[in-house]
Scaffold this motif. Sequence first.
Motif, mmCIF file in Angstrom:
data_model
loop_
_atom_site.group_PDB
_atom_site.id
_atom_site.type_symbol
_atom_site.label_atom_id
_atom_site.label_comp_id
_atom_site.label_asym_id
_atom_site.label_seq_id
_atom_site.Cartn_x
_atom_site.Cartn_y
_atom_site.Cartn_z
ATOM 1 N N VAL A 89 0.875 -1.177 0.000
ATOM 2 C CA VAL A 89 0.000 0.000 0.000
ATOM 3 C C VAL A 89 0.905 1.218 0.000
ATOM 4 C CG1 VAL A 89 -1.726 1.295 1.317
ATOM 5 C CG2 VAL A 89 -1.862 -1.211 1.186
ATOM 6 N N THR A 90 0.845 2.016 -1.046
ATOM 7 C CA THR A 90 1.735 3.173 -1.162
ATOM 8 C C THR A 90 1.099 4.459 -0.666
ATOM 9 O OG1 THR A 90 1.011 3.542 -3.443
ATOM 10 C CG2 THR A 90 2.969 2.179 -3.114
ATOM 11 N N HIS A 91 -0.186 4.427 -0.375
ATOM 12 C CA HIS A 91 -0.882 5.657 -0.009
ATOM 13 C C HIS A 91 -2.145 5.258 0.746
ATOM 14 C CE1 HIS A 91 -1.986 9.954 -1.660
ATOM 15 N NE2 HIS A 91 -1.834 9.930 -0.351
ATOM 16 N N ALA A 92 -2.384 5.832 1.901
ATOM 17 C CA ALA A 92 -3.586 5.551 2.686
ATOM 18 C C ALA A 92 -4.024 6.817 3.410
ATOM 19 C CB ALA A 92 -3.330 4.431 3.694
ATOM 20 N N SER A 93 -5.323 6.943 3.621
ATOM 21 C CA SER A 93 -5.847 8.138 4.298
ATOM 22 C C SER A 93 -7.058 7.781 5.136
ATOM 23 C CB SER A 93 -6.234 9.223 3.278
ATOM 24 O OG SER A 93 -7.388 8.838 2.540
ATOM 25 N N ILE A 94 -7.398 8.706 6.020
ATOM 26 C CA ILE A 94 -8.609 8.596 6.835
ATOM 27 C C ILE A 94 -9.270 9.966 6.862
ATOM 28 C CG2 ILE A 94 -7.354 9.055 8.999
ATOM 29 C CD1 ILE A 94 -9.305 7.116 10.379
ATOM 30 N N ALA A 95 -10.599 9.974 6.852
ATOM 31 C CA ALA A 95 -11.355 11.227 6.883
ATOM 32 C C ALA A 95 -12.751 10.946 7.414
ATOM 33 C CB ALA A 95 -11.446 11.844 5.487
ATOM 34 N N LEU A 96 -13.409 11.971 7.890
ATOM 35 C CA LEU A 96 -14.821 11.862 8.226
ATOM 36 C C LEU A 96 -15.634 12.013 6.955
ATOM 37 C CD1 LEU A 96 -15.057 14.046 11.473
ATOM 38 C CD2 LEU A 96 -14.459 11.625 11.245
ATOM 39 N N ALA A 97 -16.697 11.237 6.841
ATOM 40 C CA ALA A 97 -17.568 11.347 5.680
ATOM 41 C C ALA A 97 -18.357 12.650 5.738
ATOM 42 C CB ALA A 97 -18.518 10.161 5.607
ATOM 43 N N ALA A 98 -18.600 13.228 4.565
ATOM 44 C CA ALA A 98 -19.334 14.503 4.488
ATOM 45 C C ALA A 98 -20.802 14.334 4.854
ATOM 46 C CB ALA A 98 -19.204 15.090 3.092
ATOM 47 N N VAL A 138 -1.119 -5.325 9.551
ATOM 48 C CA VAL A 138 -0.266 -4.222 9.988
ATOM 49 C C VAL A 138 -1.125 -3.156 10.648
ATOM 50 C CG1 VAL A 138 -0.401 -2.975 7.784
ATOM 51 C CG2 VAL A 138 1.582 -2.638 9.286
ATOM 52 N N LEU A 139 -0.575 -2.543 11.695
ATOM 53 C CA LEU A 139 -1.231 -1.455 12.415
ATOM 54 C C LEU A 139 -0.591 -0.144 11.998
ATOM 55 C CD1 LEU A 139 -3.219 -0.682 14.790
ATOM 56 C CD2 LEU A 139 -1.229 -0.869 16.301
ATOM 57 N N SER A 140 -1.393 0.848 11.666
ATOM 58 C CA SER A 140 -0.862 2.144 11.256
ATOM 59 C C SER A 140 -0.384 2.943 12.453
ATOM 60 C CB SER A 140 -1.929 2.958 10.506
ATOM 61 O OG SER A 140 -2.865 3.531 11.414
ATOM 62 N N ASP A 141 0.337 4.004 12.188
ATOM 63 C CA ASP A 141 0.642 4.986 13.223
ATOM 64 C C ASP A 141 -0.647 5.702 13.624
ATOM 65 O OD1 ASP A 141 3.375 4.422 12.878
ATOM 66 O OD2 ASP A 141 3.552 5.937 11.301
ATOM 67 N N THR A 174 0.316 6.919 8.042
ATOM 68 C CA THR A 174 1.678 6.415 7.916
ATOM 69 C C THR A 174 1.823 5.115 8.692
ATOM 70 O OG1 THR A 174 2.445 7.724 9.803
ATOM 71 C CG2 THR A 174 2.661 8.719 7.616
ATOM 72 N N PHE A 175 2.898 4.392 8.382
ATOM 73 C CA PHE A 175 3.183 3.101 8.999
ATOM 74 C C PHE A 175 4.659 3.089 9.365
ATOM 75 C CE2 PHE A 175 -0.260 2.843 6.029
ATOM 76 C CZ PHE A 175 -1.209 2.059 6.649
ATOM 77 N N GLY A 176 4.939 3.180 10.659
ATOM 78 C CA GLY A 176 6.322 3.300 11.076
ATOM 79 C C GLY A 176 6.976 4.551 10.526
ATOM 80 N N GLY A 177 6.176 5.607 10.357
ATOM 81 C CA GLY A 177 6.676 6.880 9.865
ATOM 82 C C GLY A 177 6.712 7.005 8.361
ATOM 83 N N ALA A 178 6.428 5.936 7.627
ATOM 84 C CA ALA A 178 6.478 5.962 6.161
ATOM 85 C C ALA A 178 5.075 5.942 5.582
ATOM 86 C CB ALA A 178 7.268 4.767 5.643
ATOM 87 N N THR A 179 4.905 6.552 4.422
ATOM 88 C CA THR A 179 3.592 6.577 3.783
ATOM 89 C C THR A 179 3.290 5.279 3.043
ATOM 90 O OG1 THR A 179 4.556 7.642 1.836
ATOM 91 C CG2 THR A 179 3.592 9.085 3.517
ATOM 92 N N SER A 180 4.276 4.449 2.835
ATOM 93 C CA SER A 180 4.109 3.178 2.141
ATOM 94 C C SER A 180 4.386 2.030 3.108
ATOM 95 C CB SER A 180 5.071 3.092 0.947
ATOM 96 O OG SER A 180 4.943 1.839 0.291
ATOM 97 N N VAL A 181 3.655 0.932 2.937
ATOM 98 C CA VAL A 181 3.874 -0.237 3.786
ATOM 99 C C VAL A 181 3.652 -1.500 2.955
ATOM 100 C CG1 VAL A 181 1.472 -0.365 4.590
ATOM 101 C CG2 VAL A 181 3.312 -1.306 6.002
ATOM 102 N N THR A 182 4.423 -2.518 3.217
ATOM 103 C CA THR A 182 4.246 -3.822 2.582
ATOM 104 C C THR A 182 3.803 -4.817 3.645
ATOM 105 O OG1 THR A 182 5.871 -3.379 0.854
ATOM 106 C CG2 THR A 182 5.348 -5.680 1.292
#
Length: 451
Positions: A120-129, A160-163, A145-153
């Motif tokens: 996963v090279t890019h991930a985001s979270i947001a509230l729905a409109a 995997v747990l995100s930051d 981010t994952f371990g400070g990086a925007t990409s995770v394998t």
Amino acid sequence: MTERPAGDEGVSPTKHRALLSAIITLVVVLSVGIYAGVSAGDGSAGDSPAGGRGRHNSADPASAGTWVGAWSAAPVGGEPGTEPAGMAGRSVRNVVHTSAAGTSARITLSNLYGQSPLTVTHASIALAAGHDSSAAAPDTMRRLTFGGATSVTVPAGQQVLSDAVRLQVPQGADVLVTTYAPAESGPVTIHPYARQISYIADGDRVENPSATPYTQRTSVWRYLTALDVLSHDANGTVVAFGDSITDGSTSSVSANRRWPDAFSQRLRAAVAAGQQDVPRYSVVNAGISGNQILASHPGRPAENQSGLTRFARDVLGRPNVKVVVLDLGVNDTLHGADADRILAGLRTLVREAHAHGIKVVGATLTPFGGYPRYTAARDAVRQRVNAEIRSGTVYDAVVDFDKALRDPYDPRRYASEYDSGDHLHPGDRGYRRMADTIDLTDLKGAVPARL
């Protein structure tokens, strides 16, 4: 007379004590200043102390609070037709509903059923409109981010747990979690019967707040298995662990009318009303349609893993779990398991929960008269299991879903007002009745030494 240096052996003990006191005071002042500088962020990305993270992608150090589950969905299997490509080149926007408020959030991504690493090279979270929307509310989009990086394998078979990211997440909110994977990585790990519409877009549209590119609607959750929040309002998690009845099969789509949703709403309302002896807990759903206590489906790893197999992941692996509401056994009964094996499986789950200090509220098995697989012999097994549950020798506390939903004139069946029509699952009204049946005071109290 020449004054001696401060470290000279001729200095008096009184001066030594004064100097030491001054040094300690200076250290305390500096420490307070450093702590205030780290904690003062308001949640926007600009507050992040880490370099290279621009606006709306903060992964700030978490402030005080308790991590609790705000939403969950158990991974069930690999999505048919996604071998080997997975969701390569597309953005997956999962829509989930929260049971607790928090000031920070983190997610879990699963590649349990993937046969190759998931990048996963890019991930985001947001509230729905808004309700049932793929658009993000203004100024709520955050890069994960994952371990400070925007990409995770994520290796095949792993999660995997995100930051943690700072975001004010309300109770009862729809949250958008979006991921982008550019390379082939199938099959996709899914929860197939979400009863919630999510969305897909072509290309990397992870941080696009608009609904415009999200033209494809989908009824499954992909990759995402948990959303946790750092909460000041909740101090523990309740896990609803069960089969399709807990999963909310036949409940209204995108309406959050599964019984765990209704129970979460009821618990929250009781706390808000100041009701005594009601704990401040979030509620997450670990139901899987077709799930059994004893048997898993075929596969490597097994799909639709048995309750005994998945309990450690879906209950013990959630944050700050205080109580599990356990509603399993109907499918075992329908597949021919005898009462002794069912009860032995349930008692094993209770022992595992107790070993981790988790209280167990257990449900009686609901009726299925009129369902195609009904037989009098299978109903007799259900009745025997229920008698043992009601005796108080299986669980710490009992919720009698059978009594609440059955037809008083024909207890082999649902009462018509609670039946979805298939004679196995409740409808929305039945799920609400189940939520209303749980005694909120049963959530409190210590785990007994043994049953």
